[in-house]
Design an enzyme around this catalytic site. Structure first.
Site, mmCIF file in Angstrom:
data_model
loop_
_atom_site.group_PDB
_atom_site.id
_atom_site.type_symbol
_atom_site.label_atom_id
_atom_site.label_comp_id
_atom_site.label_asym_id
_atom_site.label_seq_id
_atom_site.Cartn_x
_atom_site.Cartn_y
_atom_site.Cartn_z
ATOM 1 N N LYS A 35 -38.768 -25.154 60.246
ATOM 2 C CA LYS A 35 -38.205 -25.964 59.152
ATOM 3 C C LYS A 35 -39.146 -25.915 57.941
ATOM 4 O O LYS A 35 -40.287 -25.456 58.055
ATOM 5 C CB LYS A 35 -38.020 -27.404 59.639
ATOM 6 N N ARG A 130 -36.718 -43.522 64.706
ATOM 7 C CA ARG A 130 -36.319 -42.767 63.525
ATOM 8 C C ARG A 130 -34.900 -42.279 63.800
ATOM 9 O O ARG A 130 -33.943 -42.859 63.324
ATOM 10 C CB ARG A 130 -37.325 -41.636 63.295
ATOM 11 N N TYR A 252 -60.778 -33.102 33.717
ATOM 12 C CA TYR A 252 -60.114 -34.330 33.277
ATOM 13 C C TYR A 252 -60.823 -35.571 33.811
ATOM 14 O O TYR A 252 -61.226 -35.608 34.976
ATOM 15 C CB TYR A 252 -58.661 -34.355 33.749
ATOM 16 N N MET A 300 -53.471 -28.856 36.740
ATOM 17 C CA MET A 300 -52.180 -28.297 37.128
ATOM 18 C C MET A 300 -52.315 -26.852 37.613
ATOM 19 O O MET A 300 -51.724 -26.465 38.627
ATOM 20 C CB MET A 300 -51.202 -28.373 35.959
HETATM 21 C C1 LIG Z 1 -41.221 -30.824 63.142
HETATM 22 C C2 LIG Z 1 -40.753 -31.120 64.516
HETATM 23 C C3 LIG Z 1 -41.378 -30.559 65.637
HETATM 24 C C4 LIG Z 1 -42.639 -29.751 65.548
HETATM 25 O O1 LIG Z 1 -43.737 -30.636 65.448
HETATM 26 P P1 LIG Z 1 -45.258 -30.078 65.362
HETATM 27 O O2 LIG Z 1 -46.075 -31.305 65.338
HETATM 28 O O3 LIG Z 1 -45.339 -29.319 64.084
HETATM 29 O O4 LIG Z 1 -45.455 -29.230 66.557
HETATM 30 C C5 LIG Z 1 -40.826 -30.797 66.880
HETATM 31 N N1 LIG Z 1 -39.711 -31.575 67.004
HETATM 32 C C6 LIG Z 1 -39.113 -32.155 65.955
HETATM 33 C C7 LIG Z 1 -37.911 -33.003 66.166
HETATM 34 C C8 LIG Z 1 -39.599 -31.957 64.670
HETATM 35 O O5 LIG Z 1 -39.007 -32.541 63.637
#
Ligand SMILES: *Cc1c(COP(=O)(O)O)cnc(C)c1O
Length: 355
Positions: A35, A130, A252, A300
């Site tokens: 992802k 969640r 800055y 930046m």
């Molecule tokens: C992102 C995610 C993972 C992977 O988690 P890591 O800590 O990067 O190994 C596994 N399961 C779900 C549902 C996630 O959203």
């Protein structure tokens, strides 16, 4: 000439880290979590390097279609499921595996007319609060799903809130086991931290993300201690060198004040590239092959570094922001965040080069 900043993506490090997952969880099948543009590494670059995974886990239909378009035929898991009823037909057309985490998605599925039945992941809320169905409602939800002609197979899943803490999976794992007992269904629970520290949770499928990219899921264990290799090396060059006097400030806000005459390097990398603006003086960085520190506020498009002990550094000298020699975990810790955020926030304007 293009700006010298570049993110090199190491295929051999991807392969090595995948092997580490296989070794840690030898009996489980493996969803490679790619992802967020593969945690900033590039979706298709990661998919190519991780093609021996058993499936890819992602978030969006767009990414799923890109994977299918690139010829990926193995399973694709949609970690948050669908976002509208019509999406189920897209899942069917491309044989995607959506998560179902709430009643609304259940109803959409029940009402869908599909060209073929789907494999479904049923997510249980075991305490992260969640996403996920309440454990008490699982039995009745499974009854409904088993009667739907839209469903071909079911797998149970949950996600841990505390897998990076010793014993942190125990409470949620117990809830999962109680809820799923007697269902006879395969299960998928473990993220990277649980893969490395909670063998009991490995079950039928695991879902590694961060460890595939060569970063540690634990605050108190480094990636190299875990046998992981950095996949991304973010590098750039010095584009200027300044000599300052005692009392001069740099950048800055004048955050850094020189205590004595010193040389300062200016690096072609800033927060618009994804480098954390809140990184403090002292954040590790490598210049001309030598370890040194960030000084002054990140701009930046530039940041400044201490060249006091690197007399050979000059405009054009190579710089590693993070990667094989400067762990992204060390930069993240210094900036008060985690590697996930730095990697995922790498800006689109930074070219990725597969090596
Ligand atoms: C992102 C995610 C993972 C992977 O988690 P890591 O800590 O990067 O190994 C596994 N399961 C779900 C549902 C996630 O959203």
């Amino acid at each position: 000439m293009s700006r010298p900043i570049i993110a090199s993506i190491s295929r051999s490090a991807f392969a090595h880290n995948l092997q580490q997952v296989r070794q840690a969880a030898p009996k489980a099948r493996l969803w490679a979590v790619i992802k967020a543009n593969a945690y900033g590494h590039g979706l298709l670059t990661a998919a190519t390097a991780l093609a021996s995974a058993d499936g890819f886990a992602i978030l969006t239909l767009d990414d799923a279609l890109r994977l299918r378009g690139a010829g990926w035929q193995k399973p694709v898991l949609l970690l948050e499921g669908v976002f509208s009823a019509e999406d189920y037909e897209v899942c069917a057309a491309h044989d995607l595996t959506p998560v179902i985490h709430d009643e609304r998605q259940l109803r959409w599925l029940d009402g869908a007319q599909l060209s073929r039945p789907l494999a479904i992941y049923v997510k249980i809320n075991t305490g992260m609060n969640r996403l996920g169905l309440a454990p008490e409602s699982l039995t009745s939800s499974l009854q409904r799903l088993r009667q739907m002609t839209q469903v071909r197979e079911l797998t149970l899943m949950t996600h841990f809130a505390l897998a990076d803490v010793d014993g942190g999976t125990a409470a949620q794992f117990a809830v999962f086991q109680r809820a799923s007992a007697g269902s006879g269904l395969p299960a998928c629970l473990a993220n990277s931290a649980a893969i490395l520290s909670a063998r009991a949770t490995h079950a039928d499928w695991v879902r590694p993300g961060i460890m595939l990219y060569g970063s540690s899921p634990f605050a108190d264990r480094t990636a190299s201690e875990l046998g992981l290799q950095a996949v991304m090396t973010l590098s750039s060059e010095l584009i200027a060198v300044q000599s300052v006097r005692a009392g001069d400030t740099v950048g800055y806000g004048g955050r850094f004040v020189a205590e004595r005459p010193m040389r300062i390097g200016v690096v072609a990398c800033g927060y618009a590239d994804g480098y954390p603006r809140h990184a403090p003086d002292g954040t590790p960085i490598l210049v001309h092959g030598r370890h040194t520190r960030l000084i002054g506020r990140v701009s930046m498009d530039m940041l400044t570094v201490d060249l006091e002990h690197i007399p050979e550094a000059a405009p054009g000298s190579p710089v590693e922001l993070w990667g094989s020699q400067v762990p992204v975990d060390a930069v993240a810790a210094s900036a008060g965040t985690i590697s996930y955020e730095l990697l995922a926030a790498l800006a689109p304007r930074v070219a990725r080069r597969s090596t």
